[in-house]
Motif scaffolding. Structure first.
Motif, PDB file in Angstrom:
ATOM      1  N   ALA A 101      15.761   4.855  11.569  1.00 35.74           N
ATOM      2  CA  ALA A 101      14.811   3.871  11.053  1.00 35.74           C
ATOM      3  C   ALA A 101      13.472   3.980  11.764  1.00 35.74           C
ATOM      4  CB  ALA A 101      15.382   2.465  11.199  1.00 35.74           C
ATOM      5  N   GLN A 102      13.505   4.150  13.083  1.00 38.69           N
ATOM      6  CA  GLN A 102      12.261   4.240  13.841  1.00 38.69           C
ATOM      7  C   GLN A 102      11.453   5.482  13.455  1.00 38.69           C
ATOM      8  OE1 GLN A 102      10.868   2.018  15.414  1.00 38.69           O
ATOM      9  NE2 GLN A 102      12.264   0.738  16.585  1.00 38.69           N
ATOM     10  N   SER A 103      12.140   6.525  13.063  1.00 37.15           N
ATOM     11  CA  SER A 103      11.425   7.735  12.644  1.00 37.15           C
ATOM     12  C   SER A 103      10.621   7.478  11.375  1.00 37.15           C
ATOM     13  CB  SER A 103      12.398   8.894  12.432  1.00 37.15           C
ATOM     14  OG  SER A 103      13.211   8.691  11.285  1.00 37.15           O
ATOM     15  N   PHE A 104      11.159   6.656  10.494  1.00 40.70           N
ATOM     16  CA  PHE A 104      10.413   6.290   9.286  1.00 40.70           C
ATOM     17  C   PHE A 104       9.310   5.286   9.609  1.00 40.70           C
ATOM     18  CE2 PHE A 104      14.368   7.807   7.250  1.00 40.70           C
ATOM     19  CZ  PHE A 104      13.805   8.686   6.327  1.00 40.70           C
ATOM     20  N   ILE A 105       9.605   4.335  10.483  1.00 40.56           N
ATOM     21  CA  ILE A 105       8.607   3.335  10.858  1.00 40.56           C
ATOM     22  C   ILE A 105       7.385   3.991  11.481  1.00 40.56           C
ATOM     23  CG2 ILE A 105       8.163   1.418  12.471  1.00 40.56           C
ATOM     24  CD1 ILE A 105      11.073   0.522  11.928  1.00 40.56           C
ATOM     25  N   SER A 106       7.603   5.090  12.205  1.00 43.74           N
ATOM     26  CA  SER A 106       6.480   5.784  12.841  1.00 43.74           C
ATOM     27  C   SER A 106       5.514   6.366  11.815  1.00 43.74           C
ATOM     28  CB  SER A 106       7.003   6.902  13.756  1.00 43.74           C
ATOM     29  OG  SER A 106       7.616   7.934  12.996  1.00 43.74           O
ATOM     30  N   SER A 107       5.970   6.506  10.572  1.00 48.03           N
ATOM     31  CA  SER A 107       5.104   7.029   9.511  1.00 48.03           C
ATOM     32  C   SER A 107       4.378   5.933   8.757  1.00 48.03           C
ATOM     33  CB  SER A 107       5.939   7.855   8.514  1.00 48.03           C
ATOM     34  OG  SER A 107       6.576   8.944   9.155  1.00 48.03           O
ATOM     35  N   ALA A 108       4.689   4.684   9.086  1.00 56.43           N
ATOM     36  CA  ALA A 108       4.064   3.554   8.398  1.00 56.43           C
ATOM     37  C   ALA A 108       2.742   3.188   9.057  1.00 56.43           C
ATOM     38  CB  ALA A 108       4.999   2.352   8.412  1.00 56.43           C
ATOM     39  N   GLY A 109       1.931   2.465   8.336  1.00 60.81           N
ATOM     40  CA  GLY A 109       0.656   2.010   8.880  1.00 60.81           C
ATOM     41  C   GLY A 109       0.097   0.884   8.043  1.00 60.81           C
ATOM     42  N   THR A 110      -1.086   0.422   8.404  1.00 64.53           N
ATOM     43  CA  THR A 110      -1.722  -0.669   7.661  1.00 64.53           C
ATOM     44  C   THR A 110      -2.960  -0.225   6.888  1.00 64.53           C
ATOM     45  OG1 THR A 110      -3.007  -1.330   9.610  1.00 64.53           O
ATOM     46  CG2 THR A 110      -0.890  -2.441   9.256  1.00 64.53           C
ATOM     47  N   LYS A 111      -3.368   1.052   7.014  1.00 67.05           N
ATOM     48  CA  LYS A 111      -4.550   1.506   6.291  1.00 67.05           C
ATOM     49  C   LYS A 111      -4.339   1.417   4.782  1.00 67.05           C
ATOM     50  CE  LYS A 111      -7.769   5.373   5.769  1.00 67.05           C
ATOM     51  NZ  LYS A 111      -8.131   6.752   6.210  1.00 67.05           N
ATOM     52  N   GLY A 112      -3.220   1.970   4.302  1.00 70.93           N
ATOM     53  CA  GLY A 112      -2.902   1.894   2.878  1.00 70.93           C
ATOM     54  C   GLY A 112      -2.728   0.468   2.405  1.00 70.93           C
ATOM     55  N   PRO A 113      -1.930  -0.349   3.119  1.00 72.70           N
ATOM     56  CA  PRO A 113      -1.801  -1.754   2.744  1.00 72.70           C
ATOM     57  C   PRO A 113      -3.131  -2.505   2.697  1.00 72.70           C
ATOM     58  CG  PRO A 113       0.005  -1.150   4.167  1.00 72.70           C
ATOM     59  CD  PRO A 113      -0.918   0.047   4.117  1.00 72.70           C
ATOM     60  N   GLN A 114      -4.053  -2.190   3.599  1.00 72.08           N
ATOM     61  CA  GLN A 114      -5.364  -2.850   3.567  1.00 72.08           C
ATOM     62  C   GLN A 114      -6.100  -2.521   2.284  1.00 72.08           C
ATOM     63  OE1 GLN A 114      -7.854  -2.808   7.126  1.00 72.08           O
ATOM     64  NE2 GLN A 114      -6.064  -2.377   8.378  1.00 72.08           N
ATOM     65  N   LEU A 115      -6.071  -1.252   1.879  1.00 67.47           N
ATOM     66  CA  LEU A 115      -6.738  -0.863   0.639  1.00 67.47           C
ATOM     67  C   LEU A 115      -6.060  -1.510  -0.568  1.00 67.47           C
ATOM     68  CD1 LEU A 115      -7.320   2.937   1.381  1.00 67.47           C
ATOM     69  CD2 LEU A 115      -9.052   1.121   1.341  1.00 67.47           C
ATOM     70  N   GLY A 116      -4.727  -1.542  -0.546  1.00 64.41           N
ATOM     71  CA  GLY A 116      -3.998  -2.155  -1.644  1.00 64.41           C
ATOM     72  C   GLY A 116      -4.246  -3.643  -1.739  1.00 64.41           C
ATOM     73  N   LEU A 117      -4.232  -4.318  -0.602  1.00 63.74           N
ATOM     74  CA  LEU A 117      -4.469  -5.754  -0.587  1.00 63.74           C
ATOM     75  C   LEU A 117      -5.886  -6.073  -1.041  1.00 63.74           C
ATOM     76  CD1 LEU A 117      -3.091  -8.202   2.044  1.00 63.74           C
ATOM     77  CD2 LEU A 117      -5.385  -8.512   1.144  1.00 63.74           C
ATOM     78  N   GLU A 118      -6.843  -5.260  -0.592  1.00 55.81           N
ATOM     79  CA  GLU A 118      -8.232  -5.468  -1.022  1.00 55.81           C
ATOM     80  C   GLU A 118      -8.352  -5.323  -2.531  1.00 55.81           C
ATOM     81  OE1 GLU A 118     -12.737  -3.778  -0.056  1.00 55.81           O
ATOM     82  OE2 GLU A 118     -10.973  -2.745   0.745  1.00 55.81           O
ATOM     83  N   HIS A 119      -7.663  -4.340  -3.085  1.00 57.56           N
ATOM     84  CA  HIS A 119      -7.729  -4.121  -4.529  1.00 57.56           C
ATOM     85  C   HIS A 119      -7.099  -5.286  -5.286  1.00 57.56           C
ATOM     86  CE1 HIS A 119      -8.319  -1.330  -7.946  1.00 57.56           C
ATOM     87  NE2 HIS A 119      -7.317  -2.008  -8.459  1.00 57.56           N
ATOM     88  N   LEU A 120      -5.897  -5.690  -4.865  1.00 60.32           N
ATOM     89  CA  LEU A 120      -5.221  -6.784  -5.549  1.00 60.32           C
ATOM     90  C   LEU A 120      -6.008  -8.087  -5.471  1.00 60.32           C
ATOM     91  CD1 LEU A 120      -1.495  -6.186  -4.547  1.00 60.32           C
ATOM     92  CD2 LEU A 120      -2.401  -6.225  -6.874  1.00 60.32           C
ATOM     93  N   SER A 121      -6.524  -8.404  -4.306  1.00 56.88           N
ATOM     94  CA  SER A 121      -7.228  -9.682  -4.140  1.00 56.88           C
ATOM     95  C   SER A 121      -8.618  -9.665  -4.759  1.00 56.88           C
ATOM     96  CB  SER A 121      -7.322 -10.054  -2.658  1.00 56.88           C
ATOM     97  OG  SER A 121      -8.054  -9.092  -1.925  1.00 56.88           O
ATOM     98  N   SER A 122      -9.084  -8.481  -5.204  1.00 54.00           N
ATOM     99  CA  SER A 122     -10.390  -8.411  -5.850  1.00 54.00           C
ATOM    100  C   SER A 122     -10.333  -8.884  -7.287  1.00 54.00           C
ATOM    101  CB  SER A 122     -10.929  -6.976  -5.808  1.00 54.00           C
ATOM    102  OG  SER A 122     -10.164  -6.133  -6.660  1.00 54.00           O
ATOM    103  N   TYR A 123      -9.122  -8.947  -7.870  1.00 51.34           N
ATOM    104  CA  TYR A 123      -9.003  -9.507  -9.209  1.00 51.34           C
ATOM    105  C   TYR A 123      -9.357 -10.991  -9.145  1.00 51.34           C
ATOM    106  CZ  TYR A 123      -6.747  -5.346 -11.040  1.00 51.34           C
ATOM    107  OH  TYR A 123      -6.477  -4.069 -11.438  1.00 51.34           O
ATOM    108  N   HIS A 124     -10.242 -11.437 -10.028  1.00 51.82           N
ATOM    109  CA  HIS A 124     -10.688 -12.826  -9.976  1.00 51.82           C
ATOM    110  C   HIS A 124      -9.594 -13.786 -10.410  1.00 51.82           C
ATOM    111  CE1 HIS A 124     -14.711 -11.793  -8.846  1.00 51.82           C
ATOM    112  NE2 HIS A 124     -14.842 -10.993  -9.871  1.00 51.82           N
TER     113      HIS A 124
END
Length: 371
Positions: A101-124
């Motif tokens: 599990a930790q080997s997969f977690i090491s590949s995770a990050g917040t850069k992609g989620p930040q872009l995704g969240l910004e896109h979703l929350s940009s919908y009015h």
């Protein structure tokens, strides 16, 4: 470790009396909602449902039961003390796949989620019945497909709903059996008025991107689970859990074996720095397992709290007899004060909280895939 106690659970469910009867609708186009076990049901017009979703302090939780005809489910929604969930697995008290599990977690990050969240929350406006709500669903569907394409075995489908245009989305990583380990989040948002801006950054673009990042990491990492993994994104949570109610009703009717469902609703605001396990309308055995996972994969023991009747999609899994858990961003009185307002925006998100939820979610999916 899988063992069959489903028959006993079904028998217990069959002993529920079918005493709950829906009151007759006074006019066409009305919806039947319940705000508690004791509430016999109230018929209201569809547009009036939105006015019940106010700011955090005045929010009224409710479940839309208009389309629910299953006596078992209606009785569970009306019973303070419900029969145990349909357990098909014994949750372990130790973890045996931490290194993987930790080997997969090491590949995770917040850069992609930040872009995704910004896109979703940009919908009015991302209401399930609005044009932009459908656009958000289409964008998310395409994003899920894009991540799933890293592994040809993964399937992605839209789950349509009869009463609104916005579909739910389901991605599936097939295992060596059909037992299901599920993680889910709703992706609609509201401010209590269909015409108002509803960015929904924390509620619930944050949970949406947590599930999305978990899929990306496991898909690109080529993870091959023993149990089948599913990633759900529900429409219509803010208007009475209608999306998840349809999905889990379908699963109950099909006789699917759900080993566990974990809900991710609001993962981006945590002043205390400690997530909370929700203890009401959830499964106590699964909660103990989730606590073990949170402690291992985030480095801290979670707190515990309750959130009330119909507060999120775990209630749909529970009502259909499936074991459910809900890891919340913090204690309920410390969660985001901006939800259901135009101020639930990207700049309020605490990314360390999102990161904790991602770490937990990947750890949960890997560990539970071997149950």
């Amino acid at each position: 470790m899988v063992f069959k106690v489903v028959i006993a659970a079904l028998a217990a469910g069959a002993q529920l009396s079918s005493a709950f009867e829906k009151p007759a609708a006074p006019a066409q186009g009305m919806r039947l909602i319940k705000t508690s076990e004791e509430d016999p049901g109230q018929w209201i017009f569809k547009e009036d449902k939105y006015t019940m979703v106010k700011s955090k302090g005045g929010c009224t939780h409710y479940i839309d039961i208009t389309n629910i005809e299953d006596d078992f489910v209606l009785e569970r929604l009306s019973a303070k003390y419900r029969a145990a969930a349909q357990k098909v697995v014994e949750y372990p008290d130790t973890l045996s796949h931490v290194e993987e599990a930790q080997s997969f977690i090491s590949s995770a990050g917040t850069k992609g989620p930040q872009l995704g969240l910004e896109h979703l929350s940009s919908y009015h406006n991302r209401h399930c019945e609005s044009e932009t709500g459908t656009e958000a669903a289409n964008w998310l569907f395409e994003k899920v497909q894009s991540f799933a394409s890293a592994n040809a075995a993964i399937t992605v489908e839209q789950f349509p709903h009869s009463d609104f245009d916005q579909p739910s989305i389901i991605a599936r990583i097939p295992g060596n059996n059909e037992n299901l380990v599920i993680i889910g989040a709703h992706f609609d948002s509201t401010t209590g008025r269909p015409s108002a801006a509803a960015p929904g950054a924390d509620d619930n673009a944050s949970g949406t991107v947590v599930v999305l990042e978990s899929l990306r990491v496991l898909a690109q990492g080529g993870f091959k689970p023993e149990n089948t993994l599913e990633f759900h994104w529900y429409a219509g949570e803010e208007i009475g859990l209608v999306g998840s109610a349809d999905v889990f009703a379908n699963y109950r009717a099909a006789g699917k074996a759900v080993l566990s469902y974990v809900n991710q609703d609001m993962a981006g605001y945590s002043p205390s720095g400690t997530p909370a396990i929700i203890t009401d309308y959830t499964d106590s055995d699964l909660n103990a397992y989730v606590k073990l996972l949170v402690t291992e994969y985030t480095g801290q023991a979670p707190s515990e709290d309750s959130c009330g009747y119909g507060c999120s999609d775990h209630a749909s899994a529970d009502a259909n007899g499936f074991p459910a858990a809900f890891l919340f961003e913090d204690l309920t009185d410390q969660t985001s004060p901006y939800i259901h307002t135009v101020n639930d925006t990207l700049d309020t998100i605490m990314w360390d909280a999102v990161e904790r939820h991602i770490q937990f979610s990947i750890g949960y999916l890997v560990e539970a895939s071997y149950l």
